[in-house]
Design a protein around this motif. Structure first.
Motif, mmCIF file in Angstrom:
data_model
loop_
_atom_site.group_PDB
_atom_site.id
_atom_site.type_symbol
_atom_site.label_atom_id
_atom_site.label_comp_id
_atom_site.label_asym_id
_atom_site.label_seq_id
_atom_site.Cartn_x
_atom_site.Cartn_y
_atom_site.Cartn_z
ATOM 1 N N THR A 186 0.838 -1.202 0.000
ATOM 2 C CA THR A 186 0.000 0.000 0.000
ATOM 3 C C THR A 186 0.871 1.249 0.000
ATOM 4 N N LEU B 261 0.928 1.734 -4.008
ATOM 5 C CA LEU B 261 -0.244 2.589 -4.168
ATOM 6 C C LEU B 261 0.099 4.063 -3.939
ATOM 7 N N PHE B 262 0.613 4.368 -2.742
ATOM 8 C CA PHE B 262 0.875 5.779 -2.432
ATOM 9 C C PHE B 262 2.262 6.238 -2.863
ATOM 10 N N LEU C 94 1.721 4.902 -7.607
ATOM 11 C CA LEU C 94 0.510 5.257 -8.344
ATOM 12 C C LEU C 94 0.037 6.677 -8.048
ATOM 13 N N TRP C 95 -0.050 7.038 -6.765
ATOM 14 C CA TRP C 95 -0.543 8.371 -6.401
ATOM 15 C C TRP C 95 0.461 9.470 -6.775
ATOM 16 N N GLN C 96 1.695 9.110 -7.108
ATOM 17 C CA GLN C 96 2.721 10.101 -7.450
ATOM 18 C C GLN C 96 2.821 10.367 -8.949
ATOM 19 N N PRO D 75 -3.274 14.888 -7.468
ATOM 20 C CA PRO D 75 -3.824 14.215 -6.286
ATOM 21 C C PRO D 75 -5.310 14.529 -6.096
ATOM 22 N N ARG E 255 -7.195 12.360 -8.501
ATOM 23 C CA ARG E 255 -7.142 10.971 -8.029
ATOM 24 C C ARG E 255 -8.111 10.761 -6.870
ATOM 25 N N SER E 256 -8.220 11.753 -5.995
ATOM 26 C CA SER E 256 -9.169 11.644 -4.887
ATOM 27 C C SER E 256 -10.601 11.585 -5.404
ATOM 28 N N THR F 277 -11.173 8.168 -6.778
ATOM 29 C CA THR F 277 -11.235 7.198 -5.691
ATOM 30 C C THR F 277 -12.573 7.264 -4.974
ATOM 31 N N HIS G 247 -10.791 8.217 2.969
ATOM 32 C CA HIS G 247 -10.571 8.866 1.676
ATOM 33 C C HIS G 247 -11.251 10.236 1.597
ATOM 34 N N ASN H 4 -6.412 17.033 -0.170
ATOM 35 C CA ASN H 4 -6.070 17.261 -1.579
ATOM 36 C C ASN H 4 -6.891 18.378 -2.209
#
Length: 102
Positions: free
Chosen positions: A21, A25-26, A29-31, A37, A40-41, A44, A60, A67
């Motif tokens: 994770t 993931l963080f 993927l999130w980068q 961001p 992405r939020s 999500t 989230h 974010n």
């Protein structure tokens, strides 16, 4: 009733999943830069709502606020999703918003 896992309890229960994770993931993927961001939020929140994964939503929602997503924008996302994911999914997502902000 099952407990809700946060970063620390996930680390205790499933260290490898916690590592993946954090790293994949963080950490990866999130980068990526194709989406912000904030975007992405939004994605999500929409995915979790559509799948009915409301236990994951409170974390989230807080992350989305970090974010830059405002409460009124989240309400709009959930309202929009009522037509695509169903009324129950949208209402369940709205119930996950912090009470002091509703």
């Amino acid at each position: 009733m099952t407990r809700s896992l946060d970063r620390d309890t996930l680390q205790q229960l499933a260290p490898k999943l916690a590592q993946l994770t954090q790293d994949v993931l963080f950490g990866d993927l999130w980068q990526r830069t194709a989406l912000t961001p904030r975007e992405r939020s939004l994605v999500t929140l929409a995915a979790l709502t559509a799948m009915g994964k409301t236990r994951q939503l409170p974390w989230h929602i807080e992350f989305a606020q970090q974010n830059g997503i405002r409460l009124d924008e989240m309400v709009e996302v959930f309202t929009h999703l009522a037509f695509y994911a169903g009324w129950p999914a949208a209402v369940s997502a709205l119930e996950c918003l912090p009470e002091e902000e509703r």
